[in-house]
Motif scaffolding. Structure first.
Motif, PDB file in Angstrom:
ATOM      1  N   ALA B  31     -13.967 -41.279 -40.385  1.00 31.38           N
ATOM      2  CA  ALA B  31     -15.154 -40.412 -40.391  1.00 31.38           C
ATOM      3  C   ALA B  31     -15.698 -40.266 -38.969  1.00 31.38           C
ATOM      4  CB  ALA B  31     -16.223 -40.992 -41.312  1.00 31.38           C
ATOM      5  N   VAL B  32     -15.679 -41.373 -38.210  1.00 30.04           N
ATOM      6  CA  VAL B  32     -16.169 -41.317 -36.826  1.00 30.04           C
ATOM      7  C   VAL B  32     -15.268 -40.408 -35.985  1.00 30.04           C
ATOM      8  CG1 VAL B  32     -16.534 -42.680 -34.716  1.00 30.04           C
ATOM      9  CG2 VAL B  32     -17.265 -43.583 -36.934  1.00 30.04           C
ATOM     10  N   PHE B  33     -13.942 -40.594 -36.123  1.00 30.63           N
ATOM     11  CA  PHE B  33     -13.013 -39.766 -35.326  1.00 30.63           C
ATOM     12  C   PHE B  33     -13.177 -38.290 -35.678  1.00 30.63           C
ATOM     13  CE2 PHE B  33     -10.221 -43.729 -35.511  1.00 30.63           C
ATOM     14  CZ  PHE B  33     -10.674 -44.180 -34.281  1.00 30.63           C
ATOM     15  N   ARG B  34     -13.252 -38.012 -36.971  1.00 33.80           N
ATOM     16  CA  ARG B  34     -13.352 -36.611 -37.402  1.00 33.80           C
ATOM     17  C   ARG B  34     -14.632 -35.983 -36.900  1.00 33.80           C
ATOM     18  NH1 ARG B  34     -10.259 -33.924 -41.844  1.00 33.80           N
ATOM     19  NH2 ARG B  34     -11.543 -32.158 -41.355  1.00 33.80           N
ATOM     20  N   SER B  35     -15.742 -36.735 -37.090  1.00 35.45           N
ATOM     21  CA  SER B  35     -17.034 -36.119 -36.780  1.00 35.45           C
ATOM     22  C   SER B  35     -17.248 -35.996 -35.271  1.00 35.45           C
ATOM     23  CB  SER B  35     -18.176 -36.912 -37.425  1.00 35.45           C
ATOM     24  OG  SER B  35     -18.120 -38.237 -36.979  1.00 35.45           O
ATOM     25  N   SER B  36     -16.545 -36.820 -34.486  1.00 42.30           N
ATOM     26  CA  SER B  36     -16.761 -36.709 -33.046  1.00 42.30           C
ATOM     27  C   SER B  36     -15.737 -35.789 -32.367  1.00 42.30           C
ATOM     28  CB  SER B  36     -16.743 -38.098 -32.395  1.00 42.30           C
ATOM     29  OG  SER B  36     -15.516 -38.718 -32.661  1.00 42.30           O
ATOM     30  N   ALA B  37     -14.741 -35.343 -33.133  1.00 43.46           N
ATOM     31  CA  ALA B  37     -13.744 -34.446 -32.534  1.00 43.46           C
ATOM     32  C   ALA B  37     -14.270 -33.010 -32.581  1.00 43.46           C
ATOM     33  CB  ALA B  37     -12.431 -34.543 -33.302  1.00 43.46           C
ATOM     34  N   ALA B  38     -13.990 -32.270 -31.508  1.00 42.02           N
ATOM     35  CA  ALA B  38     -14.453 -30.881 -31.459  1.00 42.02           C
ATOM     36  C   ALA B  38     -13.753 -30.064 -32.545  1.00 42.02           C
ATOM     37  CB  ALA B  38     -14.170 -30.300 -30.082  1.00 42.02           C
ATOM     38  N   THR B  39     -12.464 -30.237 -32.662  1.00 45.01           N
ATOM     39  CA  THR B  39     -11.713 -29.574 -33.738  1.00 45.01           C
ATOM     40  C   THR B  39     -10.780 -30.604 -34.354  1.00 45.01           C
ATOM     41  OG1 THR B  39     -10.021 -28.966 -32.145  1.00 45.01           O
ATOM     42  CG2 THR B  39     -11.655 -27.271 -32.680  1.00 45.01           C
ATOM     43  N   TRP B  40     -10.460 -30.408 -35.621  1.00 47.79           N
ATOM     44  CA  TRP B  40      -9.529 -31.322 -36.294  1.00 47.79           C
ATOM     45  C   TRP B  40      -8.575 -30.524 -37.144  1.00 47.79           C
ATOM     46  CZ3 TRP B  40      -9.104 -36.460 -35.383  1.00 47.79           C
ATOM     47  CH2 TRP B  40      -8.229 -37.174 -36.207  1.00 47.79           C
ATOM     48  N   PRO B  41      -7.298 -30.643 -37.014  1.00 48.45           N
ATOM     49  CA  PRO B  41      -6.628 -31.481 -36.017  1.00 48.45           C
ATOM     50  C   PRO B  41      -6.943 -31.003 -34.597  1.00 48.45           C
ATOM     51  CG  PRO B  41      -5.055 -30.413 -37.514  1.00 48.45           C
ATOM     52  CD  PRO B  41      -6.368 -29.857 -37.828  1.00 48.45           C
ATOM     53  N   PRO B  42      -6.835 -31.913 -33.627  1.00 49.89           N
ATOM     54  CA  PRO B  42      -7.175 -31.529 -32.252  1.00 49.89           C
ATOM     55  C   PRO B  42      -6.320 -30.356 -31.784  1.00 49.89           C
ATOM     56  CG  PRO B  42      -6.849 -33.895 -32.438  1.00 49.89           C
ATOM     57  CD  PRO B  42      -6.413 -33.320 -33.729  1.00 49.89           C
ATOM     58  N   MET B  43      -6.868 -29.631 -30.826  1.00 48.58           N
ATOM     59  CA  MET B  43      -6.194 -28.432 -30.336  1.00 48.58           C
ATOM     60  C   MET B  43      -4.743 -28.753 -29.962  1.00 48.58           C
ATOM     61  SD  MET B  43      -7.998 -25.869 -27.712  1.00 48.58           S
ATOM     62  CE  MET B  43      -9.559 -26.690 -27.672  1.00 48.58           C
ATOM     63  N   GLY B  44      -3.835 -27.892 -30.330  1.00 49.13           N
ATOM     64  CA  GLY B  44      -2.431 -28.106 -29.982  1.00 49.13           C
ATOM     65  C   GLY B  44      -1.671 -28.870 -31.053  1.00 49.13           C
ATOM     66  N   THR B  45      -2.392 -29.374 -32.050  1.00 49.39           N
ATOM     67  CA  THR B  45      -1.718 -30.089 -33.143  1.00 49.39           C
ATOM     68  C   THR B  45      -1.867 -29.262 -34.413  1.00 49.39           C
ATOM     69  OG1 THR B  45      -2.628 -32.064 -32.135  1.00 49.39           O
ATOM     70  CG2 THR B  45      -1.514 -32.350 -34.245  1.00 49.39           C
ATOM     71  N   GLU B  46      -0.785 -29.170 -35.153  1.00 51.79           N
ATOM     72  CA  GLU B  46      -0.865 -28.385 -36.396  1.00 51.79           C
ATOM     73  C   GLU B  46      -1.172 -29.294 -37.565  1.00 51.79           C
ATOM     74  OE1 GLU B  46       2.030 -25.598 -37.273  1.00 51.79           O
ATOM     75  OE2 GLU B  46       2.007 -24.694 -35.276  1.00 51.79           O
ATOM     76  N   LYS B  47      -1.794 -28.697 -38.587  1.00 48.00           N
ATOM     77  CA  LYS B  47      -2.040 -29.447 -39.817  1.00 48.00           C
ATOM     78  C   LYS B  47      -0.703 -29.851 -40.439  1.00 48.00           C
ATOM     79  CE  LYS B  47      -5.692 -29.366 -42.974  1.00 48.00           C
ATOM     80  NZ  LYS B  47      -6.675 -28.947 -43.797  1.00 48.00           N
ATOM     81  N   VAL B  48      -0.684 -31.031 -41.029  1.00 46.79           N
ATOM     82  CA  VAL B  48       0.572 -31.504 -41.611  1.00 46.79           C
ATOM     83  C   VAL B  48       0.840 -30.733 -42.898  1.00 46.79           C
ATOM     84  CG1 VAL B  48       1.783 -33.521 -42.515  1.00 46.79           C
ATOM     85  CG2 VAL B  48       0.138 -33.783 -40.654  1.00 46.79           C
ATOM     86  N   SER B  49       2.082 -30.333 -43.083  1.00 47.10           N
ATOM     87  CA  SER B  49       2.444 -29.620 -44.305  1.00 47.10           C
ATOM     88  C   SER B  49       2.121 -30.498 -45.518  1.00 47.10           C
ATOM     89  CB  SER B  49       3.941 -29.295 -44.260  1.00 47.10           C
ATOM     90  OG  SER B  49       4.455 -29.280 -45.563  1.00 47.10           O
ATOM     91  N   LEU B  50       1.572 -29.874 -46.553  1.00 46.47           N
ATOM     92  CA  LEU B  50       1.090 -30.648 -47.711  1.00 46.47           C
ATOM     93  C   LEU B  50       2.211 -31.078 -48.645  1.00 46.47           C
ATOM     94  CD1 LEU B  50      -2.250 -29.072 -48.967  1.00 46.47           C
ATOM     95  CD2 LEU B  50      -1.876 -31.317 -47.985  1.00 46.47           C
ATOM     96  N   TRP B  51       3.404 -30.546 -48.423  1.00 46.83           N
ATOM     97  CA  TRP B  51       4.442 -30.722 -49.415  1.00 46.83           C
ATOM     98  C   TRP B  51       4.773 -32.203 -49.680  1.00 46.83           C
ATOM     99  CZ3 TRP B  51       9.453 -32.442 -50.177  1.00 46.83           C
ATOM    100  CH2 TRP B  51      10.051 -31.972 -51.360  1.00 46.83           C
TER     101      TRP B  51
END
Lengths: 578, 183
Positions: B31-51
């Motif tokens: 929760a701390v990492f998420r709330s303090s990050a400007a964007t999530w996932p951080p810029m340049g990282t893609e969301k993990v495929s849900l499959w």
């Protein structure tokens, strides 16, 4: 009751099953006691090395210096100094106090004092000790690594504890050791919680339990809840160190996101503050009982004492922020944590007043367990009062990271717990080993501990108030602190004296084991259940499970016609004429 | 309730509270990492495929269902059915671990390495810690196999304890699935 409840286990016959992988809570208690005493010696020696460096910087440590630090002509080098205070804190908290107060007294007292034949899960109990043993080995192994042991302080804050601050495997082994110790503590907690709830003798309500058991039970509950929090912290720290994750590393480029070193501080203190109470609660319990036993009076407000200890346990979970006032916390949070911290004073004051109420007009017997208990009342009072300055934001900002903090937590966590531990050892030694300890030596040991102890820790309060920071190798490179050298020398001489007087305890302990006077069943004339059976107790403790009919502190009842001034818990409470 | 059943249930409760606190701490950190990050996932990282995470969720959910069946079978004293359901639970548990391994390989193949920053730290670190607990759970299932081969009076209580731990692992995974992968 059916099933495996409180059955008589067959007595072990081989040396191996009797002393090494014993399932008997009494043997496991003694294993923890030896383990704790050995680590107490190691941690104590480290304390002397630290103290010598602070009083006589640049001078070789007498006698052992050349052996321990041959490359620096017997002088403690700066990097070793950091390892010494780190390992001193770690060893004293996890490997000395915890095994003695919780491992030894928890295991010995809980089943005996509640009238049970053993713990609920004897095998788990055995595993708990051997996990602790393994953990101790891992920690000691880190001392002989090429780059040395952990050196980031017992709190292991990143970045001090990451690969940047602590290269080498020492800090990693520290994490592994702490995790293993956490597993051991959790196993113990499972046993203690379950045993107290399910194995109390018939007739024993919760408020009929001795306060020692209350303290140990509350400690076990806090252990079960909060030790895993530290467990999570050290796992993530280990992953950072070994696998290259960045949970606690800041400063990575903004695009890949950044870890948070301060998060570790939160995690550490969410565990760490309850840990303070985990350590002190057993001592509070023991002292609450012993003050009554040796004042020959019922414990004043025993129920209120038990409930106050419970209230402190609950409150201890929501005050941790006071350790972090200087981490740029929002003022709203600091004030909330300050207020919550101050509320702990209320239940603490209640049981403290109850201790004084117990003593008031008692027929006090100054036997060694009582002397040490009175010592706890004094030093815990001082420790508690100095805590107010640190729990208050405005004063903490000035005192944070000074020796005032070191003095304060040594008064509460070290002095109180050490004296409480000694009180317990002198009190239960006859039951544990069937022999009495030498009372004269015990009294010399008490005064030889109590007076220098205050020299050390009150001295620390003074130099801290004078501005001396903790964890600095040689504070006297700063001109402003040079004037504190004489007080530091007084502290160190006190520490050496206190250390020397501990030798009397060791001699007394070892001598009494073999040559001490044979102990009667009930040398202190106390009515709790363990004193109704032989010293030492038989393997299964109780031939017949006792039935409890009154509380643990029935002293000085004027209606007693037995010629004794106390009642056993197995006796019907003697009432006066209506 | 018999005294030894009470002891067993209490002990298991303490174990689960302890294990829960470990995972709660991880989620708090997240929760701390998420709330303090400007964007999530951080810029340049893609969301993990849900499959793959979804597959893992289905596998562990179904295994929990079969684990529940084991207890019903033991309650009916139908031990051969219990052993059958237990085998299914175990196989699905192993399949869950394979799916997790697949997830780690997938992350690696998309350039998300363990050392790639806080997002990767959370993805690998949290799933590893959960996986270690699943391995412990698989050992517990193995132990239950032994117990159910020659069942005694304590078989029911042991089944209940293992079942509780297995469900606990399922619940933690579902929370991770939604917390880490879906949202």
């Amino acid at each position: 009751m059916s099933g495996g409840y409180n059955e008589i286990h067959p007595e072990p016959t081989t040396f191996w099953s009797k002393y090494i992988i014993s399932f008997d809570h009494k043997v496991i208690a003694k294993q923890f006691l030896w383990y704790g005493i050995i680590f107490l010696g190691i941690g104590g020696l480290m304390a002397l090395l630290i103290r010598w460096t602070l009083a006589y910087p640049g001078e070789a440590f007498p006698v052992l210096g050349h052996l321990l630090f041959p490359n620096s002509a017997g002088i403690v080098p700066p990097d070793s100094y950091a390892m010494l205070f780190t390992m001193h804190g770690t060893i004293m908290i996890f490997y000395a106090i915890t095994p003695i107060l919780i491992g030894a007294f928890g295991n010995y007292c809980i089943p005996l004092m509640i009238g049970a034949r053993d713990m609920a899960f004897p095998m788990l109990n055995m595993l708990s000790f051997w996990f602790a043993f393994l953990s101790g080995l891992v920690l000691l192994a880190s001392l002989v690594l090429p780059l040395g042991a952990a050196a980031g302080g017992w709190t292991s804050y990143p970045t001090l504890s990451t690969m940047i601050g602590s290269p080498g495997a020492g800090q990693t082994l520290w994490c592994v050791a702490i995790f293993l110790f956490g597993v051991s503590s959790t196993m113990g907690a499972v046993n203690y919680v379950t045993t107290v709830i399910t194995l109390r003798a018939p007739g024993m309500g919760y408020f009929d339990m001795p306060l020692t058991v209350w303290g140990l039970w509350l400690t076990a509950i806090l252990n079960a809840i909060f030790v895993p929090v530290l467990g999570a912290g050290v796992i993530l720290l280990t992953l950072d160190r070994v696998m290259g994750t960045t949970f606690f590393l800041a400063g990575a480029s903004a695009t890949s996101g950044s870890g948070d070193p301060v998060l570790f501080q939160h995690v550490f203190w969410i565990f760490g503050h309850p840990e303070v109470y985990i350590l002190i609660l057993p001592a509070w319990g023991i002292v609450s009982d012993l003050l009554s036993f040796f004042s020959r009076k019922p414990a004043f407000g025993a129920k209120a004492t038990a409930l106050s200890m419970t209230a402190v346990s609950v409150l201890s979970t929501i005050v941790y922020g006071h350790h972090m006032f200087t981490t740029q916390m929002s003022p709203l949070l600091t004030q909330s944590f300050m207020t919550l911290t101050m509320t702990i004073s209320i239940p603490s004051a209640i049981f403290f007043a109850n201790w004084l109420g117990t003593l008031w007009k008692g027929s006090i017997r100054f036997d060694s367990p009582m002397l040490f208990s009175l010592g706890v009342v004094f030093v815990f009072g001082l420790g508690g009062l100095t805590g107010l300055h640190l729990g208050t934001v405005t004063t903490d900002l000035y005192l944070h990271d000074t020796y005032f903090v070191v003095g304060h937590f040594h008064y509460t966590m070290a002095a109180s717990v050490l004296l409480g531990g000694y009180a317990g050892i002198y009190f239960w030694f006859p039951k544990m080993f069937g022999r009495m300890m030498n009372e004269t030596m015990a009294k010399i040991h008490f005064w030889g501990t109590m007076i220098p102890l205050n020299g050390i820790f009150f001295g620390m309060l003074m130099v801290g108030y004078g501005g001396m920071h903790r964890r600095i190798y040689n504070p006297f490179v700063y001109d402003s602190l040079k004037r504190l050298i004489p007080i530091n020398q007084m502290i160190t001489i006190s520490a050496i004296l206190m250390g020397a007087f501990q030798i009397i305890f060791v001699i007394n302990f070892l001598w009494s084991l073999y040559k001490g006077k044979k102990a009667p069943n009930n040398p202190w004339n106390v009515g709790t259940l363990e004193w109704t059976i032989p010293s030492p107790p038989v393997h299964h403790n109780y031939d017949v499970i006792p039935v409890v009919k009154c509380g643990p502190h029935e002293f000085g009842n004027p209606n007693l016609k037995t010629g004794r001034d106390f009642q056993y818990q197995t006796e019907e409470l003697v009432e006066g004429p209506a | 309730m018999k005294r030894n059943e009470l002891q067993s249930n209490l002990a298991m409760t303490v174990v689960l509270v302890s294990a829960a606190m470990l995972f709660i701490t991880l989620f708090m950190g997240y929760a701390v990492f998420r709330s303090s990050a400007a964007t999530w996932p951080p810029m340049g990282t893609e969301k993990v495929s849900l499959w793959l995470p979804f597959l893992s969720t289905v596998l562990i959910a179904v295994s929990s269902w079969y684990c529940y069946q084991v207890r019903l079978d033991v309650a009916r004293k139908d031990f051969s059915a219990a052993r059958g359901h237990l085998t299914l639970t175990t196989v699905l548990g192993v399949a869950f671990m394979l799916a997790q391994s697949g997830l780690w390989f997938h992350l690696k193949s998309t350039g998300v390495f363990v050392t790639s920053g806080i997002f990767a730290s959370v993805m690998y670190g949290f799933t590893w810690i959960h996986a270690v607990h699943v391995v412990l759970g698989l050992f517990a299932l193995g132990y239950l196999h032994v117990v159910l081969r020659s069942p005694t009076d304590a078989a029911m209580q042991k089944t209940i304890n293992v079942e509780k731990f297995w469900h606990f692992l399922g619940v933690v995974w579902v929370l991770m699935f939604f917390g880490l992968f879906v949202f």
